[in-house]
Design an enzyme around this catalytic site. Structure first.
Site, PDB file in Angstrom:
ATOM      1  N   PHE A   1     -16.660  -9.875 -14.363  1.00 17.36           N
ATOM      2  CA  PHE A   1     -15.755  -9.737 -15.499  1.00 17.36           C
ATOM      3  C   PHE A   1     -14.553 -10.654 -15.322  1.00 17.36           C
ATOM      4  O   PHE A   1     -14.066 -10.814 -14.206  1.00 17.36           O
ATOM      5  CB  PHE A   1     -15.231  -8.294 -15.589  1.00 17.36           C
ATOM      6  CG  PHE A   1     -16.289  -7.286 -15.903  1.00 17.36           C
ATOM      7  CD1 PHE A   1     -16.529  -6.921 -17.208  1.00 17.36           C
ATOM      8  CD2 PHE A   1     -17.038  -6.714 -14.888  1.00 17.36           C
ATOM      9  CE1 PHE A   1     -17.511  -5.990 -17.509  1.00 17.36           C
ATOM     10  CE2 PHE A   1     -18.024  -5.778 -15.174  1.00 17.36           C
ATOM     11  CZ  PHE A   1     -18.262  -5.418 -16.492  1.00 17.36           C
TER      12      PHE A   1
ATOM     13  N   GLU B   1      -8.946  -6.851   4.220  1.00 16.51           N
ATOM     14  CA  GLU B   1      -8.196  -7.950   3.588  1.00 16.51           C
ATOM     15  C   GLU B   1      -7.546  -8.833   4.659  1.00 16.51           C
ATOM     16  O   GLU B   1      -7.532 -10.063   4.542  1.00 16.51           O
ATOM     17  CB  GLU B   1      -7.167  -7.379   2.597  1.00 16.51           C
ATOM     18  CG  GLU B   1      -7.866  -6.858   1.331  1.00 16.51           C
ATOM     19  CD  GLU B   1      -7.082  -5.834   0.512  1.00 16.51           C
ATOM     20  OE1 GLU B   1      -5.850  -5.724   0.698  1.00 16.51           O
ATOM     21  OE2 GLU B   1      -7.711  -5.131  -0.307  1.00 16.51           O
TER      22      GLU B   1
ATOM     23  N   TYR C   1       0.792  -1.236   0.000  1.00 18.34           N
ATOM     24  CA  TYR C   1       0.000   0.000   0.000  1.00 18.34           C
ATOM     25  C   TYR C   1       0.826   1.290   0.000  1.00 18.34           C
ATOM     26  O   TYR C   1       0.488   2.243  -0.724  1.00 18.34           O
ATOM     27  CB  TYR C   1      -1.031  -0.017   1.152  1.00 18.34           C
ATOM     28  CG  TYR C   1      -2.249  -0.823   0.782  1.00 18.34           C
ATOM     29  CD1 TYR C   1      -3.354  -0.225   0.196  1.00 18.34           C
ATOM     30  CD2 TYR C   1      -2.266  -2.206   0.964  1.00 18.34           C
ATOM     31  CE1 TYR C   1      -4.457  -0.978  -0.182  1.00 18.34           C
ATOM     32  CE2 TYR C   1      -3.367  -2.964   0.586  1.00 18.34           C
ATOM     33  CZ  TYR C   1      -4.461  -2.348   0.011  1.00 18.34           C
ATOM     34  OH  TYR C   1      -5.554  -3.084  -0.368  1.00 18.34           O
TER      35      TYR C   1
HETATM   36  C1  FAD Z   1     -12.138 -13.428 -11.767  1.00 16.77           C
HETATM   37  C2  FAD Z   1     -11.562 -14.003 -13.037  1.00 16.77           C
HETATM   38  C3  FAD Z   1     -11.892 -15.286 -13.430  1.00 16.77           C
HETATM   39  C4  FAD Z   1     -11.381 -15.815 -14.619  1.00 16.77           C
HETATM   40  N1  FAD Z   1     -11.741 -17.078 -14.988  1.00 16.77           N
HETATM   41  C5  FAD Z   1     -11.282 -17.603 -16.139  1.00 16.77           C
HETATM   42  C6  FAD Z   1     -11.678 -18.923 -16.558  1.00 16.77           C
HETATM   43  O1  FAD Z   1     -12.451 -19.611 -15.887  1.00 16.77           O
HETATM   44  N2  FAD Z   1     -11.172 -19.402 -17.726  1.00 16.77           N
HETATM   45  C7  FAD Z   1     -10.310 -18.661 -18.516  1.00 16.77           C
HETATM   46  O2  FAD Z   1      -9.882 -19.152 -19.560  1.00 16.77           O
HETATM   47  N3  FAD Z   1      -9.956 -17.402 -18.142  1.00 16.77           N
HETATM   48  C8  FAD Z   1     -10.406 -16.864 -16.982  1.00 16.77           C
HETATM   49  N4  FAD Z   1     -10.003 -15.602 -16.597  1.00 16.77           N
HETATM   50  C9  FAD Z   1      -9.026 -14.873 -17.440  1.00 16.77           C
HETATM   51  C10 FAD Z   1      -7.607 -15.271 -17.040  1.00 16.77           C
HETATM   52  O3  FAD Z   1      -7.314 -14.744 -15.762  1.00 16.77           O
HETATM   53  C11 FAD Z   1      -6.554 -14.718 -18.005  1.00 16.77           C
HETATM   54  O4  FAD Z   1      -6.733 -13.339 -18.145  1.00 16.77           O
HETATM   55  C12 FAD Z   1      -6.621 -15.402 -19.379  1.00 16.77           C
HETATM   56  O5  FAD Z   1      -6.327 -16.789 -19.249  1.00 16.77           O
HETATM   57  C13 FAD Z   1      -5.580 -14.787 -20.334  1.00 16.77           C
HETATM   58  O6  FAD Z   1      -4.328 -14.850 -19.726  1.00 16.77           O
HETATM   59  P1  FAD Z   1      -3.021 -15.072 -20.587  1.00 16.77           P
HETATM   60  O7  FAD Z   1      -1.844 -14.920 -19.687  1.00 16.77           O
HETATM   61  O8  FAD Z   1      -3.124 -16.297 -21.416  1.00 16.77           O
HETATM   62  O9  FAD Z   1      -3.081 -13.865 -21.616  1.00 16.77           O
HETATM   63  P2  FAD Z   1      -2.309 -12.493 -21.465  1.00 16.77           P
HETATM   64  O10 FAD Z   1      -0.856 -12.707 -21.654  1.00 16.77           O
HETATM   65  O11 FAD Z   1      -2.778 -11.793 -20.260  1.00 16.77           O
HETATM   66  O12 FAD Z   1      -2.877 -11.778 -22.770  1.00 16.77           O
HETATM   67  C14 FAD Z   1      -4.281 -11.594 -23.003  1.00 16.77           C
HETATM   68  C15 FAD Z   1      -4.456 -10.941 -24.374  1.00 16.77           C
HETATM   69  O13 FAD Z   1      -3.856  -9.652 -24.353  1.00 16.77           O
HETATM   70  C16 FAD Z   1      -2.840  -9.567 -25.346  1.00 16.77           C
HETATM   71  N5  FAD Z   1      -1.698  -8.833 -24.724  1.00 16.77           N
HETATM   72  C17 FAD Z   1      -0.888  -9.256 -23.739  1.00 16.77           C
HETATM   73  N6  FAD Z   1       0.013  -8.318 -23.398  1.00 16.77           N
HETATM   74  C18 FAD Z   1      -0.233  -7.280 -24.214  1.00 16.77           C
HETATM   75  C19 FAD Z   1       0.360  -6.002 -24.366  1.00 16.77           C
HETATM   76  N7  FAD Z   1       1.367  -5.609 -23.614  1.00 16.77           N
HETATM   77  N8  FAD Z   1      -0.169  -5.193 -25.330  1.00 16.77           N
HETATM   78  C20 FAD Z   1      -1.214  -5.577 -26.097  1.00 16.77           C
HETATM   79  N9  FAD Z   1      -1.812  -6.772 -25.976  1.00 16.77           N
HETATM   80  C21 FAD Z   1      -1.352  -7.603 -25.054  1.00 16.77           C
HETATM   81  C22 FAD Z   1      -2.462 -11.008 -25.697  1.00 16.77           C
HETATM   82  O14 FAD Z   1      -2.011 -11.141 -27.017  1.00 16.77           O
HETATM   83  C23 FAD Z   1      -3.765 -11.721 -25.487  1.00 16.77           C
HETATM   84  O15 FAD Z   1      -4.587 -11.620 -26.628  1.00 16.77           O
HETATM   85  C24 FAD Z   1     -10.498 -15.056 -15.412  1.00 16.77           C
HETATM   86  C25 FAD Z   1     -10.136 -13.770 -14.994  1.00 16.77           C
HETATM   87  C26 FAD Z   1     -10.658 -13.246 -13.828  1.00 16.77           C
HETATM   88  C27 FAD Z   1     -10.259 -11.864 -13.405  1.00 16.77           C
HETATM   89  C1  HEM Z   2      -6.438   2.439  -1.879  1.00 18.06           C
HETATM   90  C2  HEM Z   2      -5.787   1.675  -2.690  1.00 18.06           C
HETATM   91  C3  HEM Z   2      -6.367   0.838  -3.815  1.00 18.06           C
HETATM   92  C4  HEM Z   2      -7.523   0.966  -4.538  1.00 18.06           C
HETATM   93  C5  HEM Z   2      -8.610   2.027  -4.433  1.00 18.06           C
HETATM   94  C6  HEM Z   2      -7.551  -0.122  -5.477  1.00 18.06           C
HETATM   95  C7  HEM Z   2      -8.556  -0.336  -6.398  1.00 18.06           C
HETATM   96  C8  HEM Z   2      -8.631  -1.412  -7.257  1.00 18.06           C
HETATM   97  C9  HEM Z   2      -9.696  -1.661  -8.196  1.00 18.06           C
HETATM   98  C10 HEM Z   2     -10.930  -0.785  -8.387  1.00 18.06           C
HETATM   99  C11 HEM Z   2      -9.419  -2.812  -8.846  1.00 18.06           C
HETATM  100  C12 HEM Z   2     -10.266  -3.497  -9.935  1.00 18.06           C
HETATM  101  C13 HEM Z   2     -11.184  -4.497  -9.258  1.00 18.06           C
HETATM  102  C14 HEM Z   2     -12.006  -5.260 -10.273  1.00 18.06           C
HETATM  103  O1  HEM Z   2     -12.740  -4.644 -11.001  1.00 18.06           O
HETATM  104  O2  HEM Z   2     -11.926  -6.471 -10.347  1.00 18.06           O
HETATM  105  C15 HEM Z   2      -8.161  -3.306  -8.327  1.00 18.06           C
HETATM  106  C16 HEM Z   2      -7.529  -4.438  -8.773  1.00 18.06           C
HETATM  107  C17 HEM Z   2      -6.224  -4.712  -8.484  1.00 18.06           C
HETATM  108  N1  HEM Z   2      -5.430  -4.078  -7.552  1.00 18.06           N
HETATM  109 FE1  HEM Z   2      -5.942  -2.535  -6.394  1.00 18.06          FE
HETATM  110  N2  HEM Z   2      -6.423  -0.880  -5.314  1.00 18.06           N
HETATM  111  C18 HEM Z   2      -5.668  -0.316  -4.312  1.00 18.06           C
HETATM  112  C19 HEM Z   2      -4.466  -0.782  -3.838  1.00 18.06           C
HETATM  113  C20 HEM Z   2      -3.719  -1.759  -4.444  1.00 18.06           C
HETATM  114  C21 HEM Z   2      -2.378  -2.149  -4.063  1.00 18.06           C
HETATM  115  C22 HEM Z   2      -1.591  -1.572  -2.874  1.00 18.06           C
HETATM  116  C23 HEM Z   2      -1.970  -3.107  -4.928  1.00 18.06           C
HETATM  117  C24 HEM Z   2      -0.625  -3.802  -5.014  1.00 18.06           C
HETATM  118  C25 HEM Z   2       0.472  -3.156  -5.318  1.00 18.06           C
HETATM  119  C26 HEM Z   2      -3.088  -3.357  -5.842  1.00 18.06           C
HETATM  120  C27 HEM Z   2      -3.086  -4.290  -6.852  1.00 18.06           C
HETATM  121  C28 HEM Z   2      -4.190  -4.634  -7.604  1.00 18.06           C
HETATM  122  C29 HEM Z   2      -4.158  -5.693  -8.600  1.00 18.06           C
HETATM  123  C30 HEM Z   2      -2.955  -6.565  -8.971  1.00 18.06           C
HETATM  124  C31 HEM Z   2      -5.443  -5.749  -9.160  1.00 18.06           C
HETATM  125  C32 HEM Z   2      -5.934  -6.672 -10.287  1.00 18.06           C
HETATM  126  C33 HEM Z   2      -5.405  -6.080 -11.557  1.00 18.06           C
HETATM  127  C34 HEM Z   2      -5.725  -6.842 -12.823  1.00 18.06           C
HETATM  128  O3  HEM Z   2      -6.754  -7.510 -12.919  1.00 18.06           O
HETATM  129  O4  HEM Z   2      -4.912  -6.713 -13.725  1.00 18.06           O
HETATM  130  N3  HEM Z   2      -4.110  -2.511  -5.511  1.00 18.06           N
HETATM  131  N4  HEM Z   2      -7.711  -2.435  -7.355  1.00 18.06           N
END
Ligand code: FAD
Ligand code: HEM
Length: 393
Positions: free
Chosen positions: A385, A138, A95
């Protein structure tokens, strides 16, 4: 407790955040990810590139500033953030890094004329208050998950005990703990966090559990994403016998107790959390309508499983919609994009129902609109999502 003056200053910055919030947060992320490599593995780079994560955080900060006098009105947002943080193991020591970068970004983007010492001090206090709320909530969840039967804290090693190809692009992985101990029961709809090291770099991802966890194993079902780092690694390299680190299940998109008719609607791999929901609902008397949309039959996962359940449980009605007819796989009930008229025909007559839906963002926006137009109360229309939350309007 924030002073009345700090609260007034923070609230006065809301219009500024509304117009420039995203630029501010983008600047903040760039700074944090380049200067603090230790937090880089926590963030999914694809979500940065698409702008979804900066947008979700900007929205979180904005909502907070807007409701600083009545934080209880933040409602679901705080629960969503906390669950996502817990699933990715965000810890108290992270944080101050976010706080320092956020405050620096505010002062750099606004410039010294607007970002006066009073404004900066008020935002410092406000961030501290929000961080304390999140850290406290948390910590309570981490403790609860560690103490619950089968629970744990942080990463726990699991072995891949089975892999099943569910469709041309979705594969399931079954995990059992290496220590052979019990596992934490997951609520239907929850997801796990996964920690991997790929090419020497740590990455984390979330995956919904695609089955109930009562058999002492977790199952996830992963779609191969073109260019995706983790999904391609899982499909191509994670074989039976390999070990992987998992964080305890988390998430608030869970099946709430109710005796209203249940409608589960999914698009593509969005089917995963609806499967344990379906299993759990069939253990009760409630009618269930299971609606799944896929590109075509070749990528439709779990069709046989759902069909077998429908044959066994008269309370279950299932409907399939394919965007295209591939002429090979079993036919769908309708072909094309799911229209409002078709959805109306597939919903129970009683619109006082509980709907849960998940799929690509565009699909979810359409489903949300259709459900509202068809008289399903908005509060009973729930979604999640597979990435940071975004507006569906
Ligand atoms: C709550 C939750 C539940 C989920 N449940 C599932 C599930 O049940 N099944 C499932 O299959 N997935 C699920 N997902 C999605 C999963 O977490 C991954 O995001 C998914 O598998 C893609 O990850 P990846 O590492 O293969 O792709 P990533 O490497 O993250 O890439 C995703 C896409 O973005 C593009 N990309 C990557 N980096 C860049 C960049 N720098 N610039 C531009 N484009 C980029 C890649 O080419 C690709 O098309 C869930 C996600 C969440 C948050
Ligand atoms: C007051 C402080 C913070 C606020 C208001 C905040 C807010 C949020 C929100 C709104 C999301 C998206 C949630 C969702 O839609 O699923 C999120 C995801 C996340 N947060 Fe925070 N956050 C805070 C602090 C932090 C800190 C300290 C960290 C770690 C360095 C962190 C790491 C992440 C990560 C890794 C995700 C998921 C990102 C992803 O899906 O790519 N957050 N947070």
């Amino acid at each position: 407790m924030l002073s009345a003056q700090d609260r007034a200053i923070v609230k006065s910055t809301v219009p500024l955040l509304e117009s420039g919030g995203e630029a501010l947060i983008t600047h903040f992320y760039r700074m944090m990810l380049s200067e603090y490599p230790e937090v880089r593995p926590l963030f999914n780079q694809a979500h940065q590139a698409s702008g979804d994560q900066p947008r979700a955080l900007a929205n979180g900060v904005l909502m907070y500033a807007r409701h600083i006098d009545q934080l209880d009105q933040l409602g679901d947002l705080v629960a969503k953030i906390i669950n996502k943080h817990v699933a990715l193991q965000i810890l108290p020591e992270h944080y101050p890094i976010v706080g320092a970068c956020l405050l620096r970004a505010i002062s750099e983007v606004l410039g010294s004329e607007i970002a006066t010492p009073e404004v900066m001090s008020a935002w410092g206090a406000a961030y501290g208050q929000l961080a304390d709320i999140l850290i406290g909530a948390e910590a309570a969840i981490y403790a609860e998950k560690a103490q619950a039967p089968g629970g744990w804290r942080g990463a726990r090693a699991f072995t891949v005990v089975k892999r099943v190809e569910e469709s041309a692009e979705i594969t399931s992985f079954y995990f059992a703990p290496v220590d052979n101990g019990a596992i934490l029961a997951a609520a239907p709809g929850q997801y796990i966090g996964m920690k991997l090291v790929l090419d020497g770099e740590e990455v984390r991802r979330n995956y919904s559990l695609s089955a109930l966890s009562d058999a002492g194993q977790y199952r996830i079902s992963v779609k191969r994403e073109a260019g995706g780092r983790v999904s391609n690694y899982l499909h191509d390299q994670l074989q039976v016998g390999a070990t992987i680190d998992l964080f305890p299940p988390s998430g608030e998109f869970t099946l709430a107790a109710s005796d209203k008719p249940l409608v589960l609607i999914s698009g593509g791999v969005g089917i995963t959390p609806t499967l344990p929901m379906l299993e759990a609902a069939l253990a009760t008397e409630r009618p269930v309508h299971f609606i799944h949309c896929a590109r075509n039959g070749g990528v439709h996962a779990f069709r046989d499983w759902v069909d077998a359940l429908a044959a066994k449980h008269p309370q279950l009605k299932r409907f399939y919609c394919y965007a295209e007819d591939d002429g090979v796989s079993p036919a769908a009930d309708t072909v094309g994009l799911l229209s409002q008229e078709q959805l109306a025909a597939w919903l129970p007559e009683q619109r006082d129902l509980d709907a849960y839906f998940l799929g690509p963002k565009g699909f979810m926006a359409v489903i949300k609109r259709h459900l509202k137009a068809l008289g399903v109360p908005e509060k009973q229309s729930r979604y999640e999502f597979f990435g940071p939350a975004a507006a569906l309007e």
